[in-house]
Design an enzyme around this catalytic site. Structure first.
Site, short mmCIF file in Angstrom:
data_model
loop_
_atom_site.label_atom_id
_atom_site.label_comp_id
_atom_site.label_asym_id
_atom_site.label_seq_id
_atom_site.Cartn_x
_atom_site.Cartn_y
_atom_site.Cartn_z
N CYS A 1 43.25 -56.49 -56.82
CA CYS A 1 43.55 -55.79 -57.83
C CYS A 1 43.41 -56.32 -59.03
O CYS A 1 42.30 -56.52 -59.45
CB CYS A 1 45.20 -55.17 -57.54
N HIS B 1 46.04 -53.75 -52.12
CA HIS B 1 47.12 -54.66 -52.00
C HIS B 1 47.29 -55.25 -50.60
O HIS B 1 48.35 -54.38 -50.16
CB HIS B 1 48.65 -54.23 -52.66
N GLU C 1 48.77 -57.75 -49.26
CA GLU C 1 49.78 -58.33 -48.95
C GLU C 1 50.98 -57.61 -48.95
O GLU C 1 52.13 -58.03 -48.72
CB GLU C 1 49.97 -59.29 -50.40
N1 GLN Z 1 46.63 -51.85 -63.53
C1 GLN Z 1 46.55 -53.45 -63.46
C2 GLN Z 1 45.34 -53.92 -64.46
O1 GLN Z 1 44.46 -53.21 -64.97
C3 GLN Z 1 46.23 -53.85 -62.01
C4 GLN Z 1 47.34 -53.31 -61.24
C5 GLN Z 1 47.71 -54.22 -59.97
O2 GLN Z 1 47.30 -55.25 -60.00
N2 GLN Z 1 48.21 -53.52 -59.08
O3 GLN Z 1 45.41 -55.09 -64.46
#
Ligand code: GLN
Length: 193
Positions: A79, A172, A174
């Site tokens: 992410c 995610h 994890e």
């Molecule tokens: N929206 C976050 C970003 O742009 C990422 C979200 C996340 O890591 N769950 O950094």
């Protein structure tokens, strides 16, 4: 000896990654100083808020040590960690580490559906063929260079991509009890000469 994996612990959900790695028998080290990277065989860049992470990485001088680390050892970005690892980011506030030849767009699933859970086909993980992917204000991978390999897609778009020792995913792993993606990353680390 247990394989030692670092997890960038400046912000975000690093503790969950550490728990999964420990469950798999690896040693997890929370990295708050770039000097700690030296003894790690792999590194996880966790989810969180990429603008905040980029700020802290600049403040604590992480950019060059992380690029240097990734030239020698495997890195997994999830992410926000995938955003940071990318070569191009649509937000100029987030300096790319440029560890993998992809372009990303932040928060790309829009407001209505900004967080969701869906089963995706993940043949690269073996049996069972599905993986429960949790997306939280996730980015989209909007372009992939010729050296990349797309491992998992959702709605015909790449959500897990690998280029040599760098693995990135927009969801995610994890946060589920399915540790196969962490296992895959540990295999990448352990098979690295
Ligand atoms: N929206 C976050 C970003 O742009 C990422 C979200 C996340 O890591 N769950 O950094």
């Amino acid at each position: 000896m247990a394989t030692r994996i670092g997890i960038l612990a400046l912000q975000g959900d690093f503790a969950r990654h550490a728990a999964v790695l420990r469950r798999l028998g690896a040693e997890a080290v929370e990295i708050r100083d770039s000097g700690q990277l030296d003894d790690c065989r792999g590194l996880i860049l966790p989810g969180g808020e990429s603008t905040t992470l980029a700020k802290l990485m600049n403040r604590y001088r992480f950019y060059e040590p992380l690029r240097e680390f990734a030239r020698r050892r495997p890195v997994m970005g999830t992410c926000a960690g995938a955003i940071l690892a990318a070569g191009r980011i649509d937000d100029p506030r987030v300096e790319p580490l440029a560890l993998i030849d992809i372009a990303v767009r932040r928060n790309a699933y829009g407001r209505q559906v900004d967080s969701f859970i869906t089963e995706v086909a993940a043949p690269c993980l073996g049996e069972p063929p599905a993986f429960r992917a949790i997306f939280i204000r996730a980015p989209k991978i909007v372009a992939c260079g010729p050296q990349t390999e797309t491992l998992i897609t959702f709605e015909d778009e790449p959500i897990m991509v690998r280029q040599g020792p760098v693995l990135v995913l927009t969801f995610h792993p994890e946060l589920t009890s399915d540790s196969r993606i962490h296992r895959l990353f540990l295999n990448m680390v352990e098979n690295q000469a």
